[in-house]
Scaffold this motif. Structure first.
Motif, short mmCIF file in Angstrom:
data_model
loop_
_atom_site.label_atom_id
_atom_site.label_comp_id
_atom_site.label_asym_id
_atom_site.label_seq_id
_atom_site.Cartn_x
_atom_site.Cartn_y
_atom_site.Cartn_z
N SER A 281 28.95 9.50 18.14
CA SER A 281 28.87 8.31 18.97
C SER A 281 27.71 8.41 19.95
O SER A 281 27.56 9.44 20.62
N PRO A 282 26.88 7.37 20.07
CA PRO A 282 25.79 7.40 21.05
C PRO A 282 26.30 7.43 22.49
O PRO A 282 25.53 7.70 23.41
N HIS A 283 27.58 7.16 22.66
CA HIS A 283 28.14 7.18 24.02
C HIS A 283 28.56 8.58 24.45
O HIS A 283 28.97 8.78 25.59
N ASN A 284 28.43 9.53 23.54
CA ASN A 284 28.69 10.92 23.88
C ASN A 284 27.41 11.73 24.08
O ASN A 284 27.47 12.88 24.49
N ASP A 285 26.26 11.12 23.78
CA ASP A 285 24.97 11.79 23.92
C ASP A 285 23.95 10.83 24.52
O ASP A 285 23.97 9.63 24.22
N PRO A 286 23.01 11.33 25.33
CA PRO A 286 22.08 10.45 26.03
C PRO A 286 20.93 9.92 25.18
O PRO A 286 20.26 8.97 25.57
N ASN A 287 20.66 10.52 24.00
CA ASN A 287 19.56 10.05 23.18
C ASN A 287 19.86 10.34 21.70
O ASN A 287 20.75 11.15 21.40
N PRO A 288 19.15 9.70 20.79
CA PRO A 288 19.46 9.86 19.35
C PRO A 288 19.24 11.27 18.83
O PRO A 288 19.89 11.68 17.88
N PHE A 289 18.33 12.03 19.45
CA PHE A 289 18.06 13.38 18.97
C PHE A 289 19.24 14.31 19.28
O PHE A 289 19.63 15.13 18.45
N TRP B 115 23.28 5.33 15.66
CA TRP B 115 22.80 5.19 17.04
C TRP B 115 22.56 3.73 17.38
O TRP B 115 23.17 3.16 18.27
N TRP B 116 21.66 3.09 16.63
CA TRP B 116 21.26 1.73 16.97
C TRP B 116 22.39 0.74 16.80
O TRP B 116 22.48 -0.23 17.57
N ALA B 117 23.26 0.95 15.82
CA ALA B 117 24.34 -0.01 15.57
C ALA B 117 25.46 0.07 16.60
O ALA B 117 26.40 -0.72 16.56
N HIS B 118 25.38 1.01 17.53
CA HIS B 118 26.31 1.05 18.65
C HIS B 118 25.59 0.85 19.97
O HIS B 118 26.16 1.05 21.04
#
Length: 240
Positions: A78-86, A170-173
């Motif tokens: 989930s992108p909400h658990n990490d600050p960036n896609p990497f 990432w982008w879809a959330h």
């Protein structure tokens, strides 16, 4: 340019197997196929994903956990658990391998009807095989690249499967439009998806996870579903 043609072919063939076989077949059981065709799809995954090959069993299990815990701490990507896609890519990688080796457990209900070819995965899913694939990619670039800047695409080629998963998850959330109000942040990235085999309709998919066609509105077009229809007519698969 030959190398760009190779990259485009690699992108779409790799994404086809991740979208149709890993996602819609392994994770959601949206269609059935014979053991013969299942094994051929395994081989297709290996050939197209190469150094970024992922187990259909582990992918299916991880994706089911994503649906069960979307945007929560237990969500494996989930992108909400990490600050960036990497960082999300790295977290996803760790969660995937912990599930694959059994370090992270999962309830039996998430393991039901997952495809499993353990003997094949032992060959395809190891670092020796991955480094062999990297060598193959370097050789292909040596043959086809005509300018130094084309080599900049080599890292993306090596991590193609992971890159595709991150691009969607990432982008879809984060960005896009919503056809359905959900208790999660899933969104549709593109109104007309010619890039992600229909996986861009993430909001639609979270609203109807067991529907074979991710498209909902008149202008949306799911390339993955249309491919499944062709395979169904050819009796390769049987859509439920």
């Amino acid at each position: 340019m030959a190398i760009l043609i190779f990259i485009i072919i690699h992108w779409y063939t790799s994404l086809f197997f991740q979208s149709v076989f890993h996602h819609r077949y392994a994770a959601h059981n949206l269609f059935t196929m014979s053991k013969f065709w299942e094994r051929l799809f395994y081989l297709g995954c290996f050939i197209t994903q190469g150094s970024s090959y992922i187990s259909a069993y582990t992918y299916g299990l991880m994706h089911r956990l994503h649906h069960a815990h979307t945007d929560k701490a237990e969500d494996p990507h989930s992108p909400h658990n990490d600050p960036n896609p990497f960082l999300m890519m790295w977290t996803t990688r760790n969660n995937y391998f912990n599930l694959h080796i059994g370090k992270t457990g999962a309830e039996d209900k998430y393991k039901k009807d997952l495809p499993d070819w353990e003997k094949f995965d032992k060959i395809a899913h190891n670092y020796i095989t991955r480094f062999i694939w990297i060598g193959i990619y370097i050789f292909i670039y040596w043959l086809l690249a005509t300018a130094w800047w084309q080599w900049l695409f080599l890292p993306a080629t090596i991590i193609m499967g992971s890159l595709q998963g991150t691009a969607v998850n990432w982008w879809a959330h984060k960005f896009g439009y919503e056809n359905y109000k959900m208790k999660n942040t899933s969104k549709n990235i593109l109104p007309f998806d010619l890039i992600f085999w229909g996986e861009a309709y993430h909001n639609n998919h979270h609203r109807h996870p067991q529907r074979a066609n991710n498209a909902s509105r008149w202008f949306e077009w799911d390339m993955g579903f249309q491919t499944m229809v062709i395979l169904h007519k050819l009796r390769v698969i049987r859509i439920k």
